[in-house]
Design an enzyme around this catalytic site. Sequence first.
Site, PDB file in Angstrom:
ATOM      1  N   HIS A 178       0.734  -1.340  -0.069  1.00 34.22           N
ATOM      2  CA  HIS A 178      -0.064   0.109  -0.154  1.00 34.22           C
ATOM      3  C   HIS A 178       1.002   1.246   0.126  1.00 34.22           C
ATOM      4  O   HIS A 178       0.271   2.163  -0.573  1.00 34.22           O
ATOM      5  CB  HIS A 178      -1.104  -0.182   1.288  1.00 34.22           C
ATOM      6  CG  HIS A 178      -2.111  -0.857   0.894  1.00 34.22           C
ATOM      7  ND1 HIS A 178      -2.642  -1.872   1.761  1.00 34.22           N
ATOM      8  CD2 HIS A 178      -2.850  -0.993  -0.356  1.00 34.22           C
ATOM      9  CE1 HIS A 178      -3.698  -2.253   1.229  1.00 34.22           C
ATOM     10  NE2 HIS A 178      -3.807  -1.992   0.016  1.00 34.22           N
TER      11      HIS A 178
ATOM     12  N   ARG B 280      25.909   2.431 -27.787  1.00 36.44           N
ATOM     13  CA  ARG B 280      26.936   2.627 -28.164  1.00 36.44           C
ATOM     14  C   ARG B 280      28.084   1.832 -27.398  1.00 36.44           C
ATOM     15  O   ARG B 280      27.831   1.878 -26.145  1.00 36.44           O
ATOM     16  CB  ARG B 280      27.670   4.484 -27.931  1.00 36.44           C
ATOM     17  CG  ARG B 280      29.009   4.576 -28.536  1.00 36.44           C
ATOM     18  CD  ARG B 280      29.256   5.962 -28.461  1.00 36.44           C
ATOM     19  NE  ARG B 280      29.515   6.298 -27.205  1.00 36.44           N
ATOM     20  CZ  ARG B 280      29.769   7.855 -26.661  1.00 36.44           C
ATOM     21  NH1 ARG B 280      29.779   8.452 -27.760  1.00 36.44           N
ATOM     22  NH2 ARG B 280      29.830   7.947 -25.492  1.00 36.44           N
TER      23      ARG B 280
ATOM     24  N   GLU C 154      33.869  11.111 -35.500  1.00 34.01           N
ATOM     25  CA  GLU C 154      34.650  12.163 -34.526  1.00 34.01           C
ATOM     26  C   GLU C 154      35.919  12.362 -34.761  1.00 34.01           C
ATOM     27  O   GLU C 154      36.157  13.384 -34.043  1.00 34.01           O
ATOM     28  CB  GLU C 154      34.041  11.770 -32.997  1.00 34.01           C
ATOM     29  CG  GLU C 154      33.925  10.455 -32.715  1.00 34.01           C
ATOM     30  CD  GLU C 154      33.366  10.217 -31.458  1.00 34.01           C
ATOM     31  OE1 GLU C 154      32.964  11.020 -30.677  1.00 34.01           O
ATOM     32  OE2 GLU C 154      33.207   8.929 -31.132  1.00 34.01           O
TER      33      GLU C 154
ATOM     34  N   ASP D 161      33.702  15.516 -29.891  1.00 31.65           N
ATOM     35  CA  ASP D 161      34.995  15.185 -30.143  1.00 31.65           C
ATOM     36  C   ASP D 161      35.648  15.593 -31.548  1.00 31.65           C
ATOM     37  O   ASP D 161      36.779  15.902 -31.568  1.00 31.65           O
ATOM     38  CB  ASP D 161      35.116  13.663 -29.996  1.00 31.65           C
ATOM     39  CG  ASP D 161      35.300  13.152 -28.713  1.00 31.65           C
ATOM     40  OD1 ASP D 161      36.185  13.637 -28.153  1.00 31.65           O
ATOM     41  OD2 ASP D 161      34.383  12.170 -28.382  1.00 31.65           O
TER      42      ASP D 161
ATOM     43  N   CYS E 202      24.830  13.799 -33.039  1.00 25.74           N
ATOM     44  CA  CYS E 202      24.343  13.390 -31.495  1.00 25.74           C
ATOM     45  C   CYS E 202      25.302  14.292 -30.518  1.00 25.74           C
ATOM     46  O   CYS E 202      25.167  14.173 -29.669  1.00 25.74           O
ATOM     47  CB  CYS E 202      24.575  12.202 -31.212  1.00 25.74           C
ATOM     48  SG  CYS E 202      26.141  11.406 -31.637  1.00 25.74           S
TER      49      CYS E 202
HETATM   50  C1  PEP Z   1      30.495  13.269 -29.114  1.00 22.42           C
HETATM   51  O1  PEP Z   1      31.901  13.067 -29.255  1.00 22.42           O
HETATM   52  O2  PEP Z   1      30.076  14.260 -29.815  1.00 22.42           O
HETATM   53  C2  PEP Z   1      29.640  12.377 -28.600  1.00 22.42           C
HETATM   54  C3  PEP Z   1      28.491  12.404 -29.037  1.00 22.42           C
HETATM   55  O3  PEP Z   1      30.070  11.570 -27.731  1.00 22.42           O
HETATM   56  P1  PEP Z   1      30.659  11.835 -26.471  1.00 22.42           P
HETATM   57  O4  PEP Z   1      30.176  13.252 -25.892  1.00 22.42           O
HETATM   58  O5  PEP Z   1      30.129  10.660 -25.129  1.00 22.42           O
HETATM   59  O6  PEP Z   1      32.284  11.540 -26.549  1.00 22.42           O
HETATM   60 MG    MG Z   2      32.467  11.416 -28.592  1.00 20.05          MG
END
Ligand code: PEP
Ligand code: MG
Length: 603
Positions: free
Chosen positions: A215, A358, A457, A481, A528
């Site tokens: 509960h 990833r 990257e 990166d 991303c």
């Molecule tokens: C990036 O490098 O842009 C990325 C998305 O990965 P991280 O920031 O985890 O290195």
């Molecule tokens: Mg990266």
Amino acid sequence: MVPQTGNDKDNQNGNPEGNGRATTAEGVMRGTAVSPGIGRGTAFVLACSVGAPALRREIAAGEVSDELGRFDAALGRAEKELLALKKAVGDSVGPSEGDIFAAQALVVRDPMLRNQVSALVGDQRINVESAVAEVVQRFTRAFDDIPDPYLRERAADIRDVGRRVLSALVDDNEQLEVPEGAVVIADELLPSVTARLDLAGVSALVSEHGGRFSHTSILARSQGTPAVVGIAGATQAIKTGDRLIVDGIAGAIFINPPRAVEREYERLEIDFRADKDKLRELVDLPAVTADGTAIGLFANASKLADTEAALLYKAEGIGLYRTEFGYSIRSALPTEDEQFEFLERAAARLHPRRIVFRLLDVGGDKQLPYFPLPAARNPSLAARGIRLLLKHPALLRRQLRAFLRVSANHPVSVLLPVVGGIEEVRQTRQIIREVQGELAAAGQAFDPKIPIGAMIEIPAAVLIARQLAEEVDFFSLGTNDLVQYVLAADREDETVAPYYQPLHPAVLRLVDSLANVARETGRPLTICGDIAGDPLYTELLLGLGLRALSVAPGEILAVKHRIRKTALGEARAFAERALALGSASEVEGLVAERQRAFLAGSS
Ligand code: PEP
Ligand code: MG
């Protein structure tokens, strides 16, 4: 009921995303999430169980009727309290929550309880407190054997009734004064305890016992208070005053967490808060440009709780699931089964949306305390990402096996971090094939066509993107990166921060070139990196040819807003102007000018 302090913290830490086994990372314990949400605050540990035997006392024959008289008076008091609680909770929370206490009042009136306690007092000549404790334990043991979890939880109600009768016997009328914003820790959060807490002032509830159907869990859910139960040893491992984060989505608690974990959850709170602003109305609208092109809008995630935020804002899926967090909160490498468990939960929550896992990206700015890397003159240029994993094939295989097992039931893609060339992709693909062979031989299901993508990257990866396109199914652009590598400015080093310029024309030209290759080779491309989440850059990125963005969940609506205001023809012309410039400050000036025009137009 008293706050407990000063106890032994040496041994009881639990498992963050596994299954409740009380081992692993220091400062992380794991139980069952029963009321979703994130709570952060200072621990307040309560002791409120009837588990500890009441003081047993022999009584004389002449005392029996007095003892039974005390018992009847206590039953009457307990019943009165319960009926008052039924009304109070019914009025403040809802009738069905109030009925919890009506049901408990029935237990108080149950003749079996009265008869058994009276018999013990009369036959064994013991005080009524120990008789009540014994009968309650007898009743609840019978419930513990019932397979149905809902019925099993009713044992908590009986314990609660026992506790209430015991407290009526000692005329113990304590109030629960809990500091504002505290996280309440108890061995068992009995409904009467929860009802006496001002839940609006409590950040989260944590208990050693209880389950989804107890509960207290129902009350916590109805009040929106995050709660995690089933954390064995919590009242021993945690002491009043400890700093706590309660993840009521994953079912984990963090005790005196390190700064990195605090930051993760601060960010998530901001993500959840974004819900409340005026962009909320955009949630159900599509991410299409003003001239009708659909743009993919995905969420970045690194833990189960992020998937809730992603769903809240209706992300199309998870464009980047960083797996490092699940490693960093442990004190040793997670096993394949542990990884499978927490990734499967995230994927199941997202289903049928796709989730891009990833592979572990350690090295450079990302370190694991139990996985020391050789000292490097320049960590960002030492082995990291997929290069490091290829040096540790057992680690790579273990993670791949977990990903592949999740792919049996949910749409999953695999992303290789920090790819520099085609050999790394080929070697990884070979290992994936081998792992698939092992799984098939063991009769384990997986997606044989699981898409494999490369994080772009390193500038070299952009320059050979056409060749890479033949090796992978999709690209993911990691500008965080990419910027540091193309401009030779460490992303973590403040002394070169002025040189870390995401709008440098060199970066823009690489993005433009990659988007071209992706379009011509038909390889899906998602950005991303963090710049994707800033609406200031949305038009520029669309103009550079990007058609899918993966951003922090809390950024989805603001980015969607900009997408919907962007006309692709104009965006391309704008991007071409930027591409022709020679410095980041010139591009920044152009972007600022665009922003002023946008704000003037939208006001
Ligand atoms: C990036 O490098 O842009 C990325 C998305 O990965 P991280 O920031 O985890 O290195
Ligand atoms: Mg990266």
